[in-house]
Enzyme design. Sequence first.
Site, mmCIF file in Angstrom:
data_model
loop_
_atom_site.group_PDB
_atom_site.id
_atom_site.type_symbol
_atom_site.label_atom_id
_atom_site.label_comp_id
_atom_site.label_asym_id
_atom_site.label_seq_id
_atom_site.Cartn_x
_atom_site.Cartn_y
_atom_site.Cartn_z
ATOM 1 N N GLU A 171 0.786 -1.233 0.000
ATOM 2 C CA GLU A 171 0.000 0.000 0.000
ATOM 3 C C GLU A 171 0.817 1.282 0.000
ATOM 4 O O GLU A 171 0.334 2.316 0.465
ATOM 5 C CB GLU A 171 -0.915 -0.011 1.226
ATOM 6 C CG GLU A 171 -0.182 0.168 2.590
ATOM 7 C CD GLU A 171 0.096 -1.135 3.335
ATOM 8 O OE1 GLU A 171 0.146 -2.190 2.687
ATOM 9 O OE2 GLU A 171 0.266 -1.092 4.569
ATOM 10 N N ASN A 172 2.044 1.286 -0.528
ATOM 11 C CA ASN A 172 2.867 2.502 -0.542
ATOM 12 C C ASN A 172 2.033 3.722 -0.920
ATOM 13 O O ASN A 172 1.230 3.671 -1.835
ATOM 14 C CB ASN A 172 3.996 2.360 -1.563
ATOM 15 C CG ASN A 172 4.623 0.987 -1.545
ATOM 16 O OD1 ASN A 172 5.224 0.610 -0.569
ATOM 17 N ND2 ASN A 172 4.422 0.227 -2.614
ATOM 18 N N GLU A 231 -5.701 -2.585 -0.429
ATOM 19 C CA GLU A 231 -4.547 -1.681 -0.482
ATOM 20 C C GLU A 231 -5.012 -0.225 -0.547
ATOM 21 O O GLU A 231 -4.412 0.651 0.068
ATOM 22 C CB GLU A 231 -3.634 -2.004 -1.665
ATOM 23 C CG GLU A 231 -3.158 -3.454 -1.731
ATOM 24 C CD GLU A 231 -2.491 -3.966 -0.460
ATOM 25 O OE1 GLU A 231 -1.903 -3.152 0.273
ATOM 26 O OE2 GLU A 231 -2.578 -5.185 -0.183
#
Length: 883
Positions: free
Chosen positions: A271-272, A305
Amino acid sequence: MRIDTNPIVRLEDYRPSDFLIDSVELDVRLHPTETRVIATLAMRPNPEGRPDAPLALDGDELNLKSVALNGRTLAGEEFEASPQALTIAQAPRQPFTLTIETEINPTTNTKLMGLYRSSGNYCTQCEAEGFRRITYFLDRPDVLSVYTTRIEAEGDDAPVLLGNGNPVESGTVDGSDRHYAVWHDPHPKPSYLFALVGGRLGRIAKNFTTMSGREVELAIYVEPGKEDRADYALDALERSMRWDERVFGREYDLDVFNIVAVSDFNMGAMENKGLNIFNDKYVLASPETATDMDYAHIEAIIAHEYFHNWTGNRVTCRDWFQLCLKEGLTVFRDQEFSSDERSRPVHRIAEVKTLRARQFLEDSSPLAHPVRPTQYREINNFYTATVYEKGAEIVRMLKTIIGDEDFRRGMDLYFDRCDGTAATVEDFLRAFADVTGRDLSHFARWYEQSGTPRVKVKGRYDPDAQTYRLDLAQSTSPTPGQVKKDAMAIPVALGLVMHDGSPSNGTCDRVDSRGVFLLDKPEDSIAFTGVTSLPVPSLFRGFSAPVKVSLDLPNEELLVLLRHDMDAFNRWQAAQTVAMRLLAALSTGAEVSDAEIDAFSAALASFMDRDACEDPAFAALVVTLPSEADIAQEIGRDVNPDTIHRARSEMRRRIGLSCANHLRRFYESLTDTGPYSPDAASAGRRSLRNASLDLLAAADPGVGEALAVQQLESAVNMTDRLASLSVLTTLPGEAREKAIARFGERYRNEPLVLDKWFTLQAAIPENGTLERIKGLMQHPAFSIANPNRVRALIGSFAMLNQVQFNRADGAGYRFLASIVLRTDELNPQLAARLLTAFSTWRMMENTRRSHAEEALRSIAQKPNLSRDVGDIVSRSLEESQGK
Ligand SMILES: [Zn+2]
C-alpha cells in the site's frame, strides 16, 4: 544452535526514537548493478528520546560511499559503519542535515526486499524493514517524514519513473541519454511506505472526482501489451474509492493514484502512499486467463490496499507489534466492501472457511501467537492469518457488540484523533470506549490472548414451564508462552428456530435488541421464556465470534437449521457440522450407519429441491464437504491423512449417487449463455454447476470423465476450463494426462495460468505426484526465484495435498525441507512461508510425526540459516507448554 542467538524484540521494551527525521530528499540514480542513492535527511533530536544517545541508523547489506553532516564530509573516525548500521556517537543536539551516499545492486537482490529488478523493471518493497536496504535510516514506523524523490535512469532502460505522492517535474539530463522525474509526497509517512518504480510499462488511466471535488488521475501500469487485462482492477479501484467515501466518509488525498503490477513479489500487494505495488496475479485478468475466484481476489486486494490509505498510511502503526491495527482493520474493511458488492452470506462463509483453514490451524500449532504479539525474532514471520484474519474478526466483534452507529462514530473519532500519527491498539479501542462510554478492557483481551476459545453449549427445554435454557461454558487450550487462559468477551448472536419453521415466540432479557448475548464469564446460562414447543438453538449467527462450538444436538435437529434458519451462515454451518461429524467418524474408524449418511444426503437433496436455484453460489457452498485439512484439524491428534482421504472420497461418492438427479439437472441448466461476466450471480451459477460436476464424477468416474473432457473442450472461460481440468486430475488415466498436456501447451506463454496448472498437478493425491513435481521444476516456465511459481507448485503441494505431503514414508517432508533450504539462500521470506506447512506436524500419527520432526531437525542443523527460517523452525520444534 545459532537460531537461538537472534535477538528477541519485545513490546515492553518500546521507547521513542532518539532522533526524528522531518524530511527526506532522495536522489536515486538507477543502474542495473550500481544504483546510487543520495539521501539528505533533515534531522533533530527527539524531545522524548534519551538526551545523550548516539545516532544509530539501520542498514542491511548496504555499501556506504560517504556521509556528511551539515554539508561537511565526515572523516572515518567520526562514525562507525557496517553493512548493517551507521552510527555517529556525537550527533548534534540541534537540528542538522545528514547526507548519506550508498550504492546498491538491484539485480542481485533476490530477497525482493528493498530495491530490486523484476522482469527488467526496477521496483521496491520496504515493509517491514526493506528501506534500510536502500539507505541508512531510522527504519521504524514511528518516524514520520515528508519525502521528495528524484529518480534518474537511462531513457531506454526505464522510460517510466514513478514515486510516492504527486509528480513535480521531469526532464532529460543534459548531455546524456538519461532522464529524471521528481515526486513529492506532502503527507508525512514512515519509511516502510516508501516506493519507487522505473521501467518499461504499459498504462491505462481514468479520472476520478472525490466527494469534495478533488480531481484524481487513477492509473495502472502493467507489462506492455497486457493493458486490457487491468480494466477490471481499475474498475474495482474506482468502486473502492466510492465505497470508502460512502461507508466511512474517507476521501483520497493526492492528485494521482498509481498501481504497478510486477511479476516477482513476496506478498499480495503493498500500500505505498500513492504508489501501490502489486503482485501481477492480483491485477491482471481476462476471461481467457482468470477464474471467477481471481476476479474476486483482485477486487478484494485492490480495495484492501486502497483502504490502507486511511487505515495504515494516514494513521500508521507505532511499532510492528501493532501490525494488526492496520491489517486487521483493513481486512475487515475489504471484507465489508466485498460483502456489499457481492452476496453477503456467501462472502461471509468464504471468510470463515479461510479463517478456520488458516488461523484456527495456526492457533492450534506451535506457531500460535496473539493478534498483537509481545515479542518477535523476525517481524516478516508475523504477517500471519492471526494478525490479518483474526485481527479482522476482532473489529467485527466490536461492531457486533456496540452496534453499527456507534461503530461508525468510533471510527470517525479514531481518524480525527490519530490522523498523521503512529498509533496503538489502545488508541483504537479508546475511541470506541469514549463514544460509547463502555469499558472495553475485557474485550481488549482478544488482542493479547492466543488460541481459539471453545464454547460448549447445552440446551434444555421445559415444556411445562415453556422455557428453553442454554448453558454456555468457554475454555481455551494452552498455547506457546501462555499456559493459563482467561475468559474472553464473546458476542453470541443467537435465536431459536422451531421445527416447523414458524417464528419463535420465546424471549430472553439477556439478549439485546440485535439478538446478541455477551458471554464474558467462564460459564453462564440464559433462559428463553414463552417457548411453546421444542426449539433448535441457532448460535453464533453470522459467525459472531472466532470460536469453536461444541453443541450437544443430534444431527436431525441440526438439519432443521439447514431448512429453516433465517441466518444463511448457520444454514450452511448446520450442513457442515453434520458432514464433519460423519467424516471425522468415518476417518477414525468409528461406527457410522448407512442410515446416517442417507439422512444427510436426503437433507441435501431436499435443500437442492427448495433453495438451490435462489442462490446458486450459496448452494454450491452447502454441497461442498469440509476439506481434508479441515477434517484433520477437527480430529486433532494421531491424524492419518490416508483414512481421511478415503472417508471424504466415499462421502462424495455417496452424496453424488443419491443426489445424482439434482446434480445432473444443475449441470445441464446452469450453462453459461452470452459473453462471460465476472459478476457474483454469474460466478455463482458457474460454481454450482462445477460443484455438481465434481460430485457427479465422484459418483461415477466414467460419466465424470466424459463430462469433464467435453467441458474442457467447449469452455469459453478459464473458470469452467480449470474446473473441468480439476475434476480430471482426480481421475487417473489417459484422458487426464492428455488434458494436462494440452492445457500446458495452450498456455505455455501465460505464467499466471501455468501457476494454476502447476497447482492442480501438485494436488493430485497419488504416489507419483512427488516425481511429477520434480519434473515440473524443470519446466521452462518454472523458476525457483519467482515466488508465484514456487508457491503454485511447491506451496500448493505442501498446503493442499494432505495425502502426499504427509506421506507415511516421509518423502514429502524431506522434499519440502530440501526446497526450504534451497530457497532460503535466495529469498528467506519465501522459504519461511513454505516452512509453515510443517505447522501441523504434531497432530500427525506417530510414524509421520517422527519423519516430520526429522525433516525439521535437518533444517535446524544447517549453518547460516536466515533469521526468517531459523525463527520458524525453532518455534516449530519447541516443546509447547502444557502439552
Ligand atoms: Zn494490508
